[in-house]
Motif scaffolding. Structure first.
Motif, PDB file in Angstrom:
ATOM      1  N   GLU A  65      41.959  46.590  26.481  1.00  0.00           N
ATOM      2  CA  GLU A  65      42.508  47.834  27.013  1.00  0.00           C
ATOM      3  C   GLU A  65      43.991  48.015  26.742  1.00  0.00           C
ATOM      4  O   GLU A  65      44.549  49.073  27.033  1.00  0.00           O
ATOM      5  CB  GLU A  65      42.261  47.890  28.530  1.00  0.00           C
ATOM      6  N   GLY A  66      44.626  46.962  26.210  1.00  0.00           N
ATOM      7  CA  GLY A  66      46.043  47.060  25.915  1.00  0.00           C
ATOM      8  C   GLY A  66      46.910  46.845  27.140  1.00  0.00           C
ATOM      9  O   GLY A  66      46.421  46.667  28.264  1.00  0.00           O
ATOM     10  N   PHE A  67      48.219  46.883  26.945  1.00  0.00           N
ATOM     11  CA  PHE A  67      49.168  46.645  28.029  1.00  0.00           C
ATOM     12  C   PHE A  67      49.012  47.655  29.165  1.00  0.00           C
ATOM     13  O   PHE A  67      49.124  47.314  30.339  1.00  0.00           O
ATOM     14  CB  PHE A  67      50.593  46.700  27.465  1.00  0.00           C
ATOM     15  N   LEU A  68      48.729  48.924  28.815  1.00  0.00           N
ATOM     16  CA  LEU A  68      48.604  49.953  29.846  1.00  0.00           C
ATOM     17  C   LEU A  68      47.377  49.749  30.724  1.00  0.00           C
ATOM     18  O   LEU A  68      47.288  50.348  31.804  1.00  0.00           O
ATOM     19  CB  LEU A  68      48.551  51.338  29.189  1.00  0.00           C
ATOM     20  N   GLY A  69      46.439  48.904  30.266  1.00  0.00           N
ATOM     21  CA  GLY A  69      45.272  48.618  31.082  1.00  0.00           C
ATOM     22  C   GLY A  69      45.644  47.955  32.403  1.00  0.00           C
ATOM     23  O   GLY A  69      44.926  48.083  33.403  1.00  0.00           O
ATOM     24  N   PHE A  70      46.771  47.253  32.423  1.00  0.00           N
ATOM     25  CA  PHE A  70      47.223  46.600  33.643  1.00  0.00           C
ATOM     26  C   PHE A  70      47.844  47.580  34.635  1.00  0.00           C
ATOM     27  O   PHE A  70      48.165  47.198  35.765  1.00  0.00           O
ATOM     28  CB  PHE A  70      48.256  45.514  33.308  1.00  0.00           C
ATOM     29  N   TYR A  71      48.031  48.821  34.213  1.00  0.00           N
ATOM     30  CA  TYR A  71      48.656  49.812  35.096  1.00  0.00           C
ATOM     31  C   TYR A  71      47.713  50.960  35.443  1.00  0.00           C
ATOM     32  O   TYR A  71      48.156  52.003  35.906  1.00  0.00           O
ATOM     33  CB  TYR A  71      49.955  50.326  34.468  1.00  0.00           C
ATOM     34  N   LYS A  72      46.421  50.714  35.251  1.00  0.00           N
ATOM     35  CA  LYS A  72      45.444  51.714  35.680  1.00  0.00           C
ATOM     36  C   LYS A  72      45.471  51.812  37.207  1.00  0.00           C
ATOM     37  O   LYS A  72      45.515  50.824  37.918  1.00  0.00           O
ATOM     38  CB  LYS A  72      44.049  51.318  35.204  1.00  0.00           C
ATOM     39  N   GLY A  73      45.434  53.035  37.704  1.00  0.00           N
ATOM     40  CA  GLY A  73      45.408  53.248  39.149  1.00  0.00           C
ATOM     41  C   GLY A  73      46.729  53.025  39.847  1.00  0.00           C
ATOM     42  O   GLY A  73      46.759  52.852  41.067  1.00  0.00           O
ATOM     43  N   ILE A  74      47.831  53.060  39.115  1.00  0.00           N
ATOM     44  CA  ILE A  74      49.121  52.772  39.756  1.00  0.00           C
ATOM     45  C   ILE A  74      49.678  53.967  40.538  1.00  0.00           C
ATOM     46  O   ILE A  74      50.472  53.795  41.456  1.00  0.00           O
ATOM     47  CB  ILE A  74      50.153  52.314  38.698  1.00  0.00           C
ATOM     48  N   VAL A  75      49.240  55.177  40.196  1.00  0.00           N
ATOM     49  CA  VAL A  75      49.790  56.361  40.878  1.00  0.00           C
ATOM     50  C   VAL A  75      49.474  56.376  42.374  1.00  0.00           C
ATOM     51  O   VAL A  75      50.380  56.606  43.196  1.00  0.00           O
ATOM     52  CB  VAL A  75      49.298  57.653  40.195  1.00  0.00           C
ATOM     53  N   PRO A  76      48.217  56.137  42.803  1.00  0.00           N
ATOM     54  CA  PRO A  76      47.949  56.142  44.243  1.00  0.00           C
ATOM     55  C   PRO A  76      48.792  55.147  45.036  1.00  0.00           C
ATOM     56  O   PRO A  76      49.354  55.524  46.071  1.00  0.00           O
ATOM     57  CB  PRO A  76      46.440  55.807  44.312  1.00  0.00           C
TER      58      PRO A  76
END
Length: 242
Positions: A65-76
């Motif tokens: 998923e790449g580096f951004l995969g670790f930041y999924k769901g960070i907005v809530p």
């Protein structure tokens, strides 16, 4: 009039510093939260698609998923946690000032102030945060050199965070199961918290209720220290500039 302005200004500093501390902590530690949740929602390590360990989860997420995969769901969490951190730090400081007039010992003052700030946000914050706040926000109790002070803060965050995690992670596992994908499409298996805990225990054993404990502890220890350091620096900077 001037005293009211000064109070408002100091409260604003505490709110901004607390919110900044929460935002930085979330941005730095969110990958650990993603890994924790991924481990909690999987049912069995025998599945070829399952993560075998914390290290394997990190490696797989990054590869697929790449580096951004670790930041999924960070907005809530940013929208929810940032104001909570602001409330936590600012109310702690206000309670501590009120208690100074009661001539309590420093330790009791910090404990009561921490308890009060915890109650203020009890609807949305884990009760174990009360203990952690009371210990972490104390800036005047020790006069060791900066290196020892940082180590002390990391130690406090790690110990209190570990105690809280061991107690509450079964509920965290239940939350992840309820919010995550259900095992059978179209069928809701995990509904309520306690029923979910019992179901996981019966079907997967007691250890399944502690999935994700390691990344959660890894986040809470350093994360608590990061929040405290950011809060102190931002608050000091605001005192100088504003």
């Amino acid at each position: 009039m001037s005293s009211n302005v000064s109070l408002l200004r100091e409260t604003s500093r505490q709110v901004v510093a607390g919110a900044s501390a929460g935002l930085v902590e979330i941005c730095l530690m969110h990958p650990l939260d993603v890994v924790k949740t991924r481990l909690q929602v999987q049912r069995s390590v025998m599945d070829p698609q399952s993560y075998k360990s914390v290290r394997d989860c990190f490696r797989t997420v990054f590869r697929t998923e790449g580096f951004l995969g670790f930041y999924k769901g960070i907005v809530p969490p940013i929208l929810a946690e940032t104001p909570k951190r602001a409330v936590k730090f600012s109310t702690f400081e206000q309670y501590k000032k009120l208690l100074e007039y009661m001539s309590l010992s420093p330790g009791l003052t910090f404990a009561v102030a921490g308890f009060g700030s915890g109650l203020t946000e009890a609807i949305v914050v884990n009760p174990f945060e009360v203990v952690k706040v009371g210990l972490q926000v104390n800036r005047n109790m020790f006069t060791e050199d900066p290196t020892l002070e940082i180590l002390r803060k990391f130690g406090i965050g790690f110990v209190s965070g570990t105690m809280g995690s061991v107690f509450n992670i079964p509920f965290d596992v239940a939350k992840s199961r309820i919010q995550g994908p259900q095992p059978v499409p179209g069928e809701i298996k995990y509904r309520s918290c306690l029923k979910t805990i019992l179901t996981v225990y019966r079907e997967e054993g007691i250890l399944a209720l502690y999935k994700g404990l390691l990344p959660k502890v890894m986040r809470l220890g350093p994360g608590g220290a990061v929040m405290l350091l950011v809060y102190e620096h931002v608050h000091s900077w605001l005192q100088e500039k504003w």
